[in-house]
Each structure stands twice: as structure tokens, then as C-alpha cells.
Scaffold this motif. Structure first.
Motif, short mmCIF file in Angstrom:
data_model
loop_
_atom_site.label_atom_id
_atom_site.label_comp_id
_atom_site.label_asym_id
_atom_site.label_seq_id
_atom_site.Cartn_x
_atom_site.Cartn_y
_atom_site.Cartn_z
N ASP A 121 -63.83 51.48 15.42
CA ASP A 121 -63.71 51.08 14.04
C ASP A 121 -61.78 50.79 14.31
O ASP A 121 -61.73 49.94 13.89
CB ASP A 121 -63.77 52.55 12.61
N LEU A 122 -61.11 52.19 15.39
CA LEU A 122 -59.89 51.11 15.28
C LEU A 122 -59.51 49.84 16.12
O LEU A 122 -58.85 49.52 15.53
CB LEU A 122 -59.14 52.28 15.65
N ARG A 124 -61.46 48.06 15.76
CA ARG A 124 -61.99 46.34 15.23
C ARG A 124 -60.65 46.17 14.16
O ARG A 124 -60.18 44.93 14.06
CB ARG A 124 -63.12 46.77 14.47
N ASN A 125 -60.70 46.93 13.82
CA ASN A 125 -58.92 47.01 12.31
C ASN A 125 -57.83 46.39 13.56
O ASN A 125 -57.06 45.46 13.02
CB ASN A 125 -58.16 48.19 11.85
N SER A 128 -58.19 42.88 14.09
CA SER A 128 -59.12 42.29 12.43
C SER A 128 -57.16 41.65 12.67
O SER A 128 -56.74 41.05 11.81
CB SER A 128 -59.67 43.23 11.46
N MET A 129 -56.41 43.06 12.19
CA MET A 129 -55.14 42.65 12.19
C MET A 129 -54.40 41.65 13.62
O MET A 129 -53.39 41.06 12.85
CB MET A 129 -53.73 44.35 11.98
#
Length: 135
Positions: A121-122, A124-125, A128-129
Motif C-alpha cells: 500500500d505504501l 502504491r501511494n 501515485s504521489m
């Protein structure tokens, strides 16, 4: 003098002392190899080798338990593989230790899966950022 015994366990040869085999007085192994026991010993072949139909990998852990009263597992054998064999031989204390190890391993595996999911998840974030910052 030490009484050495040769065992063929599932096709693998072992040598140990009678004292090791009878060190857990309540076990089937103790009853099989204690000269004062009413239980007959394991079958013996023409070469004087006792025959035991059991998993030799699990038996290695069992012999080490009888010698040192410590669970010594390798990367090749897991606690859950030894539990039924230890139970068959009536090694109750070893079974308890193995169940405890198995439980701790299960907890650790669940925690590792959670951490792995959180890391995904981290990542992916972060990706995305990075995409947002590039635009």
C-alpha cells in the motif's frame, strides 16, 4: 559401559544409546528399549538393527529432544511434521513444545503478511504521489 543401539528408521540408519531412548520414561520408545519393560522391543533384523517404521526426518528431531531436551529444527523440517510422530511415541512434553513453536510461527506469518500488505500500500501511494508531482 554405554549400550549403543542401531536403528533403521524409515530406511535411515541411526545410532544412539539405550539411555537416550529411555530418557523419557513415559514414552513408547522408553518402553520398547527398557530391558525391564513388559513391552516388546522394536523388530530387529538379522544384523541386530532395530526397525522402526517412522519418518526419519522427524526422528532426528525426536532423538535430539531425547538427548538435549531441546527442540532442534532445521530448514528442512517443520514443527507440524514432527508433532504426529512425537505424539505416536508418547513424547508429550515435546508435543507441547512443537505446538507452541507452530503457534508462534503462525502468528509471525500473519504479522509478516500484514506488514507486506502495508508495504505494498505504501509503495502504491508513493508511486501515485510521484505521478501527481510529475504533472
Amino acid at each position: 559401559m554405554t549400550d549403543w543401539i542401531k536403528l533403521n528408521v524409515g530406511g535411515t540408519m541411526f545410532e544412539t544409546t539405550r539411555m537416550t531412548l529411555i530418557s523419557d520414561q513415559n514414552s513408547i520408545l522408553a518402553k520398547m528399549f527398557d530391558p525391564d519393560s513388559d513391552r516388546p522391543p522394536a523388530s530387529i533384523n538379522q544384523d541386530g538393527v532395530f526397525l522402526i517404521d517412522a519418518c526419519p526426518r522427524a526422528f532426528t528431531v525426536i532423538l535430539n529432544w531425547l538427548r538435549y531436551k531441546d527442540v532442534i529444527l532445521s530448514k528442512d523440517i517443520q514443527a507440524e511434521e514432527v508433532i504426529p510422530v512425537a505424539d505416536f511415541f508418547g513424547l508429550d512434553e515435546l508435543c507441547k513444545k512443537l505446538v507452541s513453536i507452530k503457534s508462534k510461527k503462525s502468528i509471525l506469518e500473519r504479522e509478516m503478511a500484514e506488514i507486506s500488505g502495508e508495504l505494498e500500500d505504501l509503495n502504491r501511494n508513493i508511486r501515485s504521489m510521484g505521478s501527481v508531482l510529475e504533472t
